[in-house]
Design a protein around this motif. Structure first.
Motif, short mmCIF file in Angstrom:
data_model
loop_
_atom_site.label_atom_id
_atom_site.label_comp_id
_atom_site.label_asym_id
_atom_site.label_seq_id
_atom_site.Cartn_x
_atom_site.Cartn_y
_atom_site.Cartn_z
N THR A 172 -12.67 5.01 6.24
CA THR A 172 -11.50 5.20 6.46
C THR A 172 -10.77 4.68 5.97
OG1 THR A 172 -11.90 4.52 9.23
CG2 THR A 172 -9.40 4.50 8.47
N SER A 173 -9.35 5.35 5.24
CA SER A 173 -8.25 5.28 3.89
C SER A 173 -6.78 5.32 5.13
CB SER A 173 -8.75 6.11 3.29
OG SER A 173 -8.16 6.97 3.72
N ILE A 174 -6.11 4.49 3.95
CA ILE A 174 -4.14 4.71 4.26
C ILE A 174 -3.79 5.56 3.09
CG2 ILE A 174 -2.60 3.50 4.27
CD1 ILE A 174 -3.95 3.52 7.04
N TYR A 175 -3.34 6.14 3.28
CA TYR A 175 -2.56 7.55 2.18
C TYR A 175 -1.61 6.96 1.27
CZ TYR A 175 -1.47 10.56 -1.40
OH TYR A 175 -1.03 11.28 -2.64
N LYS A 176 -0.43 6.44 0.15
CA LYS A 176 0.50 6.42 -0.20
C LYS A 176 1.01 7.47 -1.04
CE LYS A 176 2.92 3.73 3.56
NZ LYS A 176 3.91 4.05 4.23
N ASN A 177 1.26 7.37 -1.47
CA ASN A 177 2.24 8.59 -3.12
C ASN A 177 3.48 7.44 -3.15
OD1 ASN A 177 4.36 9.81 -1.33
ND2 ASN A 177 3.61 11.67 -1.74
N CYS A 178 4.00 7.05 -4.65
CA CYS A 178 4.60 6.29 -4.91
C CYS A 178 5.28 7.60 -6.44
CB CYS A 178 4.73 5.46 -5.43
SG CYS A 178 3.40 4.80 -6.22
N ASP A 179 6.25 7.27 -6.64
CA ASP A 179 7.27 7.98 -8.27
C ASP A 179 7.32 7.03 -8.31
OD1 ASP A 179 9.34 8.05 -6.33
OD2 ASP A 179 9.82 9.59 -6.54
N THR A 180 8.00 5.49 -8.41
CA THR A 180 8.74 4.30 -8.69
C THR A 180 7.76 3.61 -8.93
OG1 THR A 180 10.23 3.85 -7.24
CG2 THR A 180 10.76 5.99 -9.03
N ILE A 181 8.52 2.54 -10.14
CA ILE A 181 7.14 1.60 -9.42
C ILE A 181 7.56 0.76 -8.52
CG2 ILE A 181 9.06 -1.17 -11.29
CD1 ILE A 181 5.11 -0.43 -10.96
N GLU A 182 9.00 0.73 -7.79
CA GLU A 182 9.74 -0.10 -7.02
C GLU A 182 9.11 0.84 -5.87
OE1 GLU A 182 12.73 -0.26 -10.00
OE2 GLU A 182 11.75 1.57 -8.97
N GLY A 183 8.55 1.88 -5.83
CA GLY A 183 7.23 2.61 -4.65
C GLY A 183 5.75 2.19 -4.80
N LEU A 184 5.96 2.10 -5.72
CA LEU A 184 4.24 1.25 -5.85
C LEU A 184 3.83 0.09 -5.35
CD1 LEU A 184 1.71 0.78 -7.35
CD2 LEU A 184 2.71 0.06 -9.09
N GLU A 185 5.36 -1.15 -5.50
CA GLU A 185 5.62 -2.18 -4.98
C GLU A 185 6.26 -2.21 -3.86
OE1 GLU A 185 7.57 -6.49 -6.30
OE2 GLU A 185 8.97 -4.58 -6.88
N GLU A 186 6.62 -0.90 -3.23
CA GLU A 186 6.67 -1.93 -1.63
C GLU A 186 5.91 -0.92 -0.90
OE1 GLU A 186 9.80 2.08 1.09
OE2 GLU A 186 10.90 1.01 -0.66
N SER A 187 5.14 -0.09 -1.46
CA SER A 187 3.89 0.04 -0.75
C SER A 187 2.87 -0.42 -0.78
CB SER A 187 3.40 1.82 -0.98
OG SER A 187 4.00 2.73 -0.84
N LEU A 188 2.75 -1.44 -1.83
CA LEU A 188 1.55 -2.47 -1.36
C LEU A 188 1.72 -3.36 -0.64
CD1 LEU A 188 -0.50 -2.54 -4.90
CD2 LEU A 188 -1.48 -2.22 -2.72
N GLY A 189 3.39 -3.55 -0.84
CA GLY A 189 4.58 -4.14 0.28
C GLY A 189 4.50 -4.17 1.39
N ALA A 190 4.70 -3.09 1.65
CA ALA A 190 4.28 -2.56 3.43
C ALA A 190 2.97 -3.62 3.87
CB ALA A 190 4.79 -1.67 3.59
N LEU A 191 1.38 -2.91 2.94
CA LEU A 191 0.29 -2.70 3.60
C LEU A 191 -0.23 -4.14 3.02
CD1 LEU A 191 -2.13 -2.14 4.05
CD2 LEU A 191 -2.74 -2.29 1.20
N LEU A 192 0.34 -5.29 2.48
CA LEU A 192 0.44 -7.08 2.24
C LEU A 192 1.08 -7.44 3.71
CD1 LEU A 192 0.88 -7.58 -1.32
CD2 LEU A 192 -1.25 -7.96 -0.16
N TYR A 193 2.25 -7.39 3.88
CA TYR A 193 3.34 -8.45 5.29
C TYR A 193 2.73 -7.78 6.18
CZ TYR A 193 3.87 -9.92 0.60
OH TYR A 193 3.61 -10.86 -0.36
N ASP A 194 3.34 -5.82 6.36
CA ASP A 194 2.78 -5.36 7.92
C ASP A 194 1.78 -5.01 8.27
OD1 ASP A 194 6.11 -5.72 7.43
OD2 ASP A 194 6.31 -3.89 6.16
#
Length: 187
Positions: A38-60
């Motif tokens: 199983t995997s979760i896929y996200k995409n990002c186009d900025t460093i803020e998007g990278l931080e937000e996506s990993l942050g959501a994984l970490l905290y949510d």
């Protein structure tokens, strides 16, 4: 066999507002159907998007402990990633996620070469508390992909806990691909 560990894939794309089914997404679907990983896929186009996506994984995501591999599919040069035409060093990435990646394997696809000195690797691991960082010493053109070797690596990570054993088995089973792509794992 259904595995208990998951993969979190974060792909750098030119524009997150434009939906495209990327080759990476298709390969992750294949990984789920053929290998039951199983995997979760996200995409990002900025460093803020990278931080937000990993942050959501970490905290949510309450299953964060089940994500053994953070799979980063991002272009770059040497030990940088490139998002929205800006380059970020792995040192900067490490500082963004200071102490937050405990026990995770950070794996880079072959879109960028990964060539760390032992000090650079140790800094990244110490700061993020990651278990390992892996990737390839050779970046391939976008039309060529490391996905088959990535899948073999992910499967071995599901079956084995010992990193040395994982690397040894990967080289035994896929020696030519490991040699061609210059597979690397720092722990």
């Amino acid at each position: 066999m259904v595995y208990e560990n998951f993969i979190f894939c974060l792909e750098g794309v030119p524009d997150v507002e434009t939906y495209i089914s990327t080759e990476v997404l298709k390969n992750l679907e294949h990984l789920a159907f053929e290998h039951q990983i199983t995997s979760i896929y996200k995409n990002c186009d900025t460093i803020e998007g990278l931080e937000e996506s990993l942050g959501a994984l970490l905290y949510d995501d309450h299953n964060f402990k089940d994500y053994e591999i953070i799979y980063l599919v991002m272009p770059g040069q040497e030990n940088n990633i490139c998002l929205h035409e800006y380059y970020y060093s792995l040192e900067e990435i490490a500082e963004l996620f200071e102490g937050k990646l405990k026990g995770k394997i950070i794996h880079f696809a072959n879109m960028k070469a990964l060539d760390l000195t032992s000090d650079e690797a140790q800094y990244f691991l110490d700061v993020t508390r990651a278990k390992a960082i892996s990737g390839y010493g050779i970046a391939l053109p976008p039309k060529m992909s490391s996905i088959k070797l990535d899948i073999a690596f992910f499967n071995l990570c599901q079956e084995e806990d010992d990193l040395v054993e994982i690397v040894e088995k990967l080289h035994q089973k896929h020696y030519e691909a490991c040699k061609l792509l210059d597979f690397r794992l720092y722990y």
